[in-house]
Design a protein around this motif. Structure first.
Motif, short mmCIF file in Angstrom:
data_model
loop_
_atom_site.label_atom_id
_atom_site.label_comp_id
_atom_site.label_asym_id
_atom_site.label_seq_id
_atom_site.Cartn_x
_atom_site.Cartn_y
_atom_site.Cartn_z
N THR A 129 28.30 31.40 34.24
CA THR A 129 29.18 31.67 35.37
C THR A 129 29.97 32.94 35.11
OG1 THR A 129 30.82 30.65 36.84
CG2 THR A 129 31.08 30.24 34.47
N ALA A 130 30.93 33.25 36.00
CA ALA A 130 31.71 34.48 35.86
C ALA A 130 33.02 34.33 36.61
CB ALA A 130 30.93 35.68 36.40
N PRO A 131 34.05 35.07 36.21
CA PRO A 131 35.33 35.01 36.92
C PRO A 131 35.33 35.78 38.23
CG PRO A 131 35.48 36.49 35.05
CD PRO A 131 34.14 35.83 34.96
N VAL A 132 34.42 36.73 38.41
CA VAL A 132 34.29 37.49 39.65
C VAL A 132 32.86 37.32 40.14
CG1 VAL A 132 34.39 39.77 40.74
CG2 VAL A 132 36.10 39.13 39.02
N ARG A 133 32.68 36.97 41.42
CA ARG A 133 31.36 36.56 41.90
C ARG A 133 30.62 37.60 42.72
NH1 ARG A 133 30.59 31.20 40.70
NH2 ARG A 133 32.30 30.55 39.35
N CYS A 134 31.25 38.73 43.00
CA CYS A 134 30.58 39.82 43.71
C CYS A 134 30.47 41.03 42.80
CB CYS A 134 31.36 40.21 44.97
SG CYS A 134 31.40 38.95 46.24
N ALA A 135 29.39 41.79 42.95
CA ALA A 135 29.21 42.99 42.15
C ALA A 135 30.30 44.01 42.47
CB ALA A 135 27.84 43.60 42.43
N GLY A 150 39.63 33.81 41.41
CA GLY A 150 39.90 32.80 40.41
C GLY A 150 39.66 31.36 40.83
N PRO A 151 40.03 30.95 42.07
CA PRO A 151 39.84 29.55 42.45
C PRO A 151 38.40 29.06 42.38
CG PRO A 151 41.40 30.59 43.93
CD PRO A 151 40.84 31.69 43.07
N PHE A 171 37.24 41.18 29.13
CA PHE A 171 37.66 40.90 30.51
C PHE A 171 37.49 39.42 30.80
CE2 PHE A 171 36.99 40.14 34.96
CZ PHE A 171 37.97 40.90 35.59
N GLY A 172 36.31 38.89 30.49
CA GLY A 172 36.07 37.47 30.73
C GLY A 172 37.03 36.59 29.96
N TRP A 173 37.37 37.00 28.74
CA TRP A 173 38.30 36.25 27.90
C TRP A 173 39.67 36.14 28.56
CZ3 TRP A 173 37.68 33.77 23.19
CH2 TRP A 173 38.82 33.51 22.42
N GLN A 174 40.21 37.28 28.99
CA GLN A 174 41.52 37.26 29.64
C GLN A 174 41.47 36.53 30.97
OE1 GLN A 174 44.35 38.08 28.27
NE2 GLN A 174 43.30 38.71 26.39
N ALA A 175 40.39 36.72 31.72
CA ALA A 175 40.27 36.05 33.02
C ALA A 175 40.19 34.55 32.86
CB ALA A 175 39.04 36.57 33.76
N LEU A 176 39.44 34.09 31.87
CA LEU A 176 39.32 32.65 31.66
C LEU A 176 40.65 32.06 31.20
CD1 LEU A 176 37.69 30.07 31.62
CD2 LEU A 176 36.90 30.66 29.31
N THR A 178 43.58 33.13 31.97
CA THR A 178 44.42 33.09 33.17
C THR A 178 44.06 31.90 34.04
OG1 THR A 178 44.75 35.48 33.18
CG2 THR A 178 45.08 34.32 35.26
N THR A 179 42.76 31.68 34.25
CA THR A 179 42.30 30.57 35.07
C THR A 179 42.73 29.24 34.47
OG1 THR A 179 40.43 31.80 36.00
CG2 THR A 179 40.27 29.40 36.00
N LEU A 180 42.57 29.08 33.15
CA LEU A 180 42.95 27.84 32.50
C LEU A 180 44.46 27.62 32.60
CD1 LEU A 180 40.68 27.97 29.33
CD2 LEU A 180 40.42 26.46 31.31
#
Length: 252
Positions: A129-135, A150-151, A171-176, A178-180
């Motif tokens: 998966t990914a924190p951002v879903r559009c290119a 994020g939602p 980036f994924g690390w910080q985004a995850l 934040t989401t958690l």
């Protein structure tokens, strides 16, 4: 089908999804970020010469893999001519080839390549998966776009309830994290720093816990230069499998 409003609050409907199928049905219609919508559709119209005869997906890309996965692999965002073309995470580009080759080597994927969405590839015990879903243009989503998107990741994690997250890149690390934190997980301050091989256990709602494992991103700038090798990625995925197979540590 009616078009959804270009409204940054739209992804909040993700919380209404009862399962992954419902979540994906909502996700693929999202038009919340005007810049990302414009770019993903522009790429799908202009295309790359090698794919000039193909119809690009050019929509938000859902997560892919085992719906009961104990491991999630969290990337950055769909590649313009990879997942944005094929409609499946890490499918159709060299980054995906590197990732799935390693997954196959450690027994998480049925094949070492991921060419197109209907190629029969299956994942066992893992979801990508990914924190951002559009290119995004230049593979660089903005902080606002990450927050807006994020939602979708938050609800996916709530449904799947993984024990381990292999996080590809800073980036994924910080985004995850934040989401958690937004979901009520106990994310320490200062936040744990990203590093290849980093391992952090977090406690969350309902006595749950999750282990985050850091890994350099499978981008060509890392794999072509040797910063990330297959044995290095294999080692992280094997560690993830070991943690996922161990009796879960529940907070009290």
């Amino acid at each position: 089908m009616s078009r959804l409003p270009e409204d940054p609050t739209y992804p909040e409907v993700a919380g209404a999804a009862a399962d992954l199928d419902g979540l994906d049905a909502l996700l693929v219609e999202c038009r919340a970020c005007p810049r990302l919508v414009a770019w993903r559709e522009h790429v799908g119209e202009v295309k790359r010469a090698a794919f000039s005869t193909e119809t690009y997906w050019a929509r938000p890309v859902p997560g892919f893999g085992d719906p009961t996965a104990r491991i999630v692999v969290v990337g950055l965002a769909p590649a313009a001519h990879g997942a944005n073309r094929t409609g499946r995470m890490f499918t159709g580009d060299r980054s995906g080839d590197f990732l799935f080759a390693s997954m196959h080597r450690v027994g998480l994927a049925s094949a070492p390549t991921s060419v197109r969405a209907d190629d029969g590839l299956t994942l066992t015990g893992v979801r990508v998966t990914a924190p951002v879903r559009c290119a995004p243009p230049g593979n660089a989503p903005t902080p606002t776009e990450r927050r807006t998107c994020g939602p979708w990741l938050a609800r996916e994690l709530e449904i799947v309830e993984p024990d381990v997250a292999v996080v590809l890149g800073g980036f994924g690390w910080q985004a995850l994290l934040t989401t958690l934190a937004e979901q009520g997980w106990q994310v320490p301050r200062p936040r744990p720093r990203f590093a290849h091989g980093a391992e952090v256990r977090l406690d969350g709602p309902g006595g749950r816990s999750i282990v985050l494992l850091g890994c350099f991103h499978v981008s060509q700038q890392n794999t072509f230069t040797g910063r990330l090798t297959l044995p290095m990625l294999d080692a992280v995925l094997l560690r993830a499998r070991d943690v996922a197979e161990a009796p879960p540590a529940r907070s009290t």
